[in-house]
Write a protein that holds these residues in place. Sequence first.
Motif, PDB file in Angstrom:
ATOM      1  N   SER A 323      -4.116  -3.458   9.557  1.00 23.34           N
ATOM      2  CA  SER A 323      -3.556  -4.185   8.597  1.00 23.34           C
ATOM      3  C   SER A 323      -2.810  -3.318   7.447  1.00 23.34           C
ATOM      4  N   THR A 324      -3.414  -2.170   7.101  1.00 24.10           N
ATOM      5  CA  THR A 324      -2.788  -1.604   6.168  1.00 24.10           C
ATOM      6  C   THR A 324      -1.555  -0.677   6.699  1.00 24.10           C
ATOM      7  N   ALA A 327       1.203  -3.426   7.392  1.00 18.25           N
ATOM      8  CA  ALA A 327       2.198  -3.781   6.155  1.00 18.25           C
ATOM      9  C   ALA A 327       2.836  -2.623   5.859  1.00 18.25           C
ATOM     10  N   TYR A 328       2.258  -1.581   5.608  1.00 18.54           N
ATOM     11  CA  TYR A 328       2.945  -0.341   5.028  1.00 18.54           C
ATOM     12  C   TYR A 328       4.430  -0.131   5.850  1.00 18.54           C
ATOM     13  N   LEU A 377      -6.047  -4.169  -0.317  1.00 16.99           N
ATOM     14  CA  LEU A 377      -5.401  -5.070   0.621  1.00 16.99           C
ATOM     15  C   LEU A 377      -5.123  -6.496   0.081  1.00 16.99           C
ATOM     16  N   SER A 380      -1.915  -6.321  -2.075  1.00 15.46           N
ATOM     17  CA  SER A 380      -0.693  -6.082  -1.271  1.00 15.46           C
ATOM     18  C   SER A 380      -0.406  -7.451  -0.618  1.00 15.46           C
ATOM     19  N   GLY A 381      -1.386  -8.212  -0.064  1.00 17.09           N
ATOM     20  CA  GLY A 381      -1.229  -9.579   0.318  1.00 17.09           C
ATOM     21  C   GLY A 381      -0.637 -10.393  -0.556  1.00 17.09           C
ATOM     22  N   THR A 409      -0.428  -1.017  -0.525  1.00 13.78           N
ATOM     23  CA  THR A 409      -0.833  -0.433   0.852  1.00 13.78           C
ATOM     24  C   THR A 409      -1.073   1.100   0.831  1.00 13.78           C
ATOM     25  N   SER A 412      -4.194   1.630  -0.355  1.00 13.89           N
ATOM     26  CA  SER A 412      -5.128   1.349   0.757  1.00 13.89           C
ATOM     27  C   SER A 412      -5.255   2.599   1.700  1.00 13.89           C
ATOM     28  N   TYR A 465       2.811 -10.044   7.408  1.00 15.60           N
ATOM     29  CA  TYR A 465       2.196  -8.747   6.894  1.00 15.60           C
ATOM     30  C   TYR A 465       1.102  -9.054   5.723  1.00 15.60           C
ATOM     31  N   ALA A 469      -2.803  -8.519   5.626  1.00 18.12           N
ATOM     32  CA  ALA A 469      -3.423  -7.729   4.544  1.00 18.12           C
ATOM     33  C   ALA A 469      -4.729  -8.593   3.810  1.00 18.12           C
TER      34      ALA A 469
END
Length: 500
Positions: A323-324, A327-328, A377, A380-381, A409, A412, A465, A469
Amino acid sequence: MGFADLLNDVGGFGRFQWIHVALLSIPSLLMASQNLLNNFTAGVPGHYCKIPNITALWHLLHQNASHAESNTTDAETETCQDGWTYERTEFISTIVSEWDLVCKLRSLKQMSQTIYMGGVLAGAIIFGGLSDRFGRKALLIWSYFQLALLGSFTALSPSYLAYCTFRFLTGMSVSGVILNAASLKVEWIPTENRTLVGTISSFFFTFGQVLLAGVAYSLKDWRYLHVAVCSPFFIFFLYSWWYSESARWLVLNGRSDEALKQLHHVARINGRPEMTKKITLEVLQSHMRKEIESSKTVYTAYDLLRTPVMRKISMCIVAVWFSTSFAYYGLAMDLQKFGVNIYVMQIIFGAVDFPAKLVALGMLSFFGRRMTQASCLLASGAVIFANIFVPKDMQMVRTTLAVLGKGFTSSSFTCVYLYTGELYPTVIRQTGMGFASMMARVGSMAAPAVLILDELFPAFPSIVYGGSAVVAGIIAFLLPETLDVPLPDTVEDSYLHLRD
């Protein structure tokens, strides 16, 4: 008594450790360039159909004056009978202009990044296991050489297929550098200094993002840019022979004599020459008797899932890494969509990591790894989700939220690199790092595919994304805390110290 006590005896975090960490971190200045290079080597210049003569031009203007505009009209999507003309202001040359990756071939732009990340994925699988067998130093030296040679040769690619092949092989070496450098650092650093070293190391990667913007702006040609960010690895290859192999790994692989020489070498550099007489082979083996007995067992990737503790750690850390990275790279690999100069945008996206990582450093030390990982996380979400509800005409607000999301992210990532190395024991640390990193590469490969779908449903990438996260942030709370916990050497150590 264990290896950590021996480290303290030879000087703790002394002169050797500072030099060691610095030399291993300098290449990180160019690691960001490898992962984010596609923003510039595959940038899409302003383009329009070539007009063979003035009569045709008059006819085209008569039919539709807007056909002369670039990027935003039917001229962009219609087949051009005489090829394309590319503007040379933002970019002089990219693989898009080199091989006309526009119109029906525009998906090949993202495909090149997916193929590169596929190489990074393959490298995580291959180099992770090999370094546990052949050593961190040997694999790191080879990875430097492979990256320098094949990365530079990418500039000579005569075709798109050759370019993607070189990028795949370069991606493999990137994994070798990242994984082995991380292990060499953590296995020579005392427990109380791991947080500081992990964060300092990540700052090199962050500054590399800003550096990439400057290098890309000064060159603006994809061939020169590849040479500029890959050829310095020849220098890193040359000085990497100075590195000291992990003494932990040497002992656990039946090479205690070599480990003793390395410890004496470290003691002399750290100004503790008297310890060369006090630390003998018998002392070394007595400190690591339990680890030596454990090393007689052959470990495989199955051991990451064999015991309940390792199984829980592995399943949770997989979700965090995926997930990191997902999204990154979803945020960082599409800079042209913000409507801001791409070089300025790269600087902004890189600069935000500095305060983000400083915050992460404070949180890692005071609140622990678990809380920091989960909080970054979830934050960021939340930011990514918030961007869904901001109107498109409020471009500044949307860009600001995207920058914040990228910062979280990045924090993270800072945490998960350190956290993973602390969660896995020495006997399977590289295998575990390779396994976790492999899932990160799956996330980075999937990110460009999701971006393509925004033409059908603009909010879809943000939903995916952000949702990923948030789910990973919740899962991170299930991981054990490692703050001030001795680095485990065996699977049994992990069971004893990391159950909670």
